[in-house]
Design a protein around this motif. Structure first.
Motif, PDB file in Angstrom:
ATOM      1  N   MET A  61       0.849  -1.211   0.412  1.00 26.96           N
ATOM      2  CA  MET A  61      -0.137  -0.262   0.146  1.00 26.96           C
ATOM      3  C   MET A  61       0.781   1.152   0.345  1.00 26.96           C
ATOM      4  SD  MET A  61      -2.726   1.529   3.138  1.00 26.96           S
ATOM      5  CE  MET A  61      -1.675   1.044   3.932  1.00 26.96           C
ATOM      6  N   THR A  62       0.308   2.376  -0.565  1.00 28.10           N
ATOM      7  CA  THR A  62       1.695   3.532  -0.442  1.00 28.10           C
ATOM      8  C   THR A  62       1.070   3.952   0.186  1.00 28.10           C
ATOM      9  OG1 THR A  62       1.330   3.418  -3.471  1.00 28.10           O
ATOM     10  CG2 THR A  62       1.690   5.776  -2.173  1.00 28.10           C
ATOM     11  N   VAL A  63       2.114   5.020   1.162  1.00 30.39           N
ATOM     12  CA  VAL A  63       1.697   5.305   2.089  1.00 30.39           C
ATOM     13  C   VAL A  63       1.692   7.380   1.850  1.00 30.39           C
ATOM     14  CG1 VAL A  63       2.728   6.612   4.600  1.00 30.39           C
ATOM     15  CG2 VAL A  63       2.592   4.121   3.585  1.00 30.39           C
ATOM     16  N   GLY A  84      -6.029  13.250  14.955  1.00 30.20           N
ATOM     17  CA  GLY A  84      -7.119  12.239  13.905  1.00 30.20           C
ATOM     18  C   GLY A  84      -7.931  11.315  14.960  1.00 30.20           C
ATOM     19  N   THR A  85      -8.854  11.094  15.995  1.00 31.47           N
ATOM     20  CA  THR A  85      -9.065   9.747  16.907  1.00 31.47           C
ATOM     21  C   THR A  85     -10.787   8.772  15.718  1.00 31.47           C
ATOM     22  OG1 THR A  85     -11.430  11.040  17.399  1.00 31.47           O
ATOM     23  CG2 THR A  85      -9.134  11.366  18.386  1.00 31.47           C
ATOM     24  N   LEU A  86     -10.061   7.580  15.875  1.00 31.11           N
ATOM     25  CA  LEU A  86     -10.570   6.655  15.339  1.00 31.11           C
ATOM     26  C   LEU A  86     -11.501   5.923  16.073  1.00 31.11           C
ATOM     27  CD1 LEU A  86     -11.957   4.999  12.765  1.00 31.11           C
ATOM     28  CD2 LEU A  86      -9.723   3.649  12.662  1.00 31.11           C
ATOM     29  N   THR A  87     -13.074   6.171  16.580  1.00 34.60           N
ATOM     30  CA  THR A  87     -13.898   5.251  17.485  1.00 34.60           C
ATOM     31  C   THR A  87     -14.567   3.953  16.423  1.00 34.60           C
ATOM     32  OG1 THR A  87     -15.865   4.848  18.655  1.00 34.60           O
ATOM     33  CG2 THR A  87     -15.600   6.657  16.898  1.00 34.60           C
ATOM     34  N   GLY A 111      -8.101   0.718   6.542  1.00 39.88           N
ATOM     35  CA  GLY A 111      -8.559   2.293   5.970  1.00 39.88           C
ATOM     36  C   GLY A 111      -9.060   2.972   6.748  1.00 39.88           C
ATOM     37  N   LYS A 112      -9.760   3.477   7.425  1.00 36.48           N
ATOM     38  CA  LYS A 112     -10.131   4.218   8.342  1.00 36.48           C
ATOM     39  C   LYS A 112      -8.713   5.231   8.824  1.00 36.48           C
ATOM     40  CE  LYS A 112     -14.670   4.296   8.269  1.00 36.48           C
ATOM     41  NZ  LYS A 112     -15.574   5.373   8.143  1.00 36.48           N
ATOM     42  N   GLY A 157      -1.337  -5.949  14.445  1.00 35.56           N
ATOM     43  CA  GLY A 157      -0.696  -5.890  12.957  1.00 35.56           C
ATOM     44  C   GLY A 157      -1.298  -3.804  12.500  1.00 35.56           C
ATOM     45  N   LEU A 158      -1.598  -3.069  13.558  1.00 39.33           N
ATOM     46  CA  LEU A 158      -1.834  -1.832  12.861  1.00 39.33           C
ATOM     47  C   LEU A 158      -0.589  -0.556  12.551  1.00 39.33           C
ATOM     48  CD1 LEU A 158      -4.638  -1.123  14.946  1.00 39.33           C
ATOM     49  CD2 LEU A 158      -5.353  -1.911  12.851  1.00 39.33           C
TER      50      LEU A 158
END
Length: 235
Positions: free
Chosen positions: A1-3, A15-18, A91-92, A114-115
């Motif tokens: 995957m291209t960063v 950024g927050t991810l719930t 993806g998020k 693995g994140l």
């Protein structure tokens, strides 16, 4: 995957991810109180834009498999299949990075493997809260509050650093009232706990005060701990 590269900006962006729906009205005030002035925030959720029917179709719990519980925009809660949630996290996270977030915080204490983000700085509560609790507790017995009874077993592995195996009780910050949480906190004290850990980002300062009042013990609030540490990266 291209960063994706992070756009250059003089302002810091968090950024927050719930795993539920954003913004999290229960958590954002705790974050806001800890963050330095001038930090922009972008909040995303795994379940954003989904109806309860959509959620049931895509994230329904499977018998015997690990689950997570989270909050929806309407204030209600939903129980999710943990593996299905993990499938959609990458993806998020990439979306938050592409939007210019230098630091990305996961608003869940569940253990995920693995994140990765690069160059954004990923803050994973499951990597921080257990060792911090172990260091604070020392040889003392830790009592852990989780939202669902089955999480006591499914999330137990992340607490291997504790000097003693933890004792657990369940009280949901979403579905149960304060009385149930107080009952669970008192039960942990009776079973030998010397310090309590509220192991869910959905527990608030109100929950902390209720647990301390019922047990007479020090209480570690996971999201407050994470908010303060994340703020250090953005100062």
């Amino acid at each position: 995957m291209t960063v994706a590269s992070i756009p250059t900006s003089s302002r810091k962006r968090l950024g927050t991810l719930t795993i539920g729906q954003a913004p999290r009205a229960d958590i954002t005030p705790i974050l806001a109180a800890a963050l330095p002035e001038g930090v922009d925030c972008l909040h995303l959720g795994v379940l954003d834009g989904l109806s309860r029917e959509d959620i049931a179709a895509r994230y329904a719990p499977r018998a015997g498999e690990p689950v997570l519980v989270t909050r929806l925009l309407d204030g209600g809660s939903v129980t999710l299949d943990k593996a299905a949630v993990r499938r959609d996290l990458d993806g998020k996270l990439a979306e938050l990075q592409a939007s210019g977030c230098q630091v990305v915080l996961i608003l869940c204490t569940g253990e995920f493997h693995g994140l990765n983000l690069d160059p954004a700085w990923l803050v994973e509560p499951d990597r921080i809260v257990p060792p911090a609790a172990a260091a604070l507790a020392g040889d003392r017995q830790v009592g852990i509050m989780v939202p669902l009874p089955q999480q006591a077993a499914s999330e137990a592995g992340k607490f291997a650093a504790l000097a003693r195996p933890p004792i657990c009780a369940a009280a949901s910050p979403y579905a149960d009232g304060l009385r149930e949480l107080e009952r669970a906190a008192a039960e942990l004290r009776e079973r030998g706990a010397q310090v309590l850990l509220l192991d869910c980002m959905g527990y608030t300062e109100e929950h902390r005060r209720a647990a301390a009042r019922a047990s007479g013990l020090p209480v570690i609030l996971s999201n407050a701990l994470i908010a303060k540490l994340t703020a250090e990266l953005l100062a």
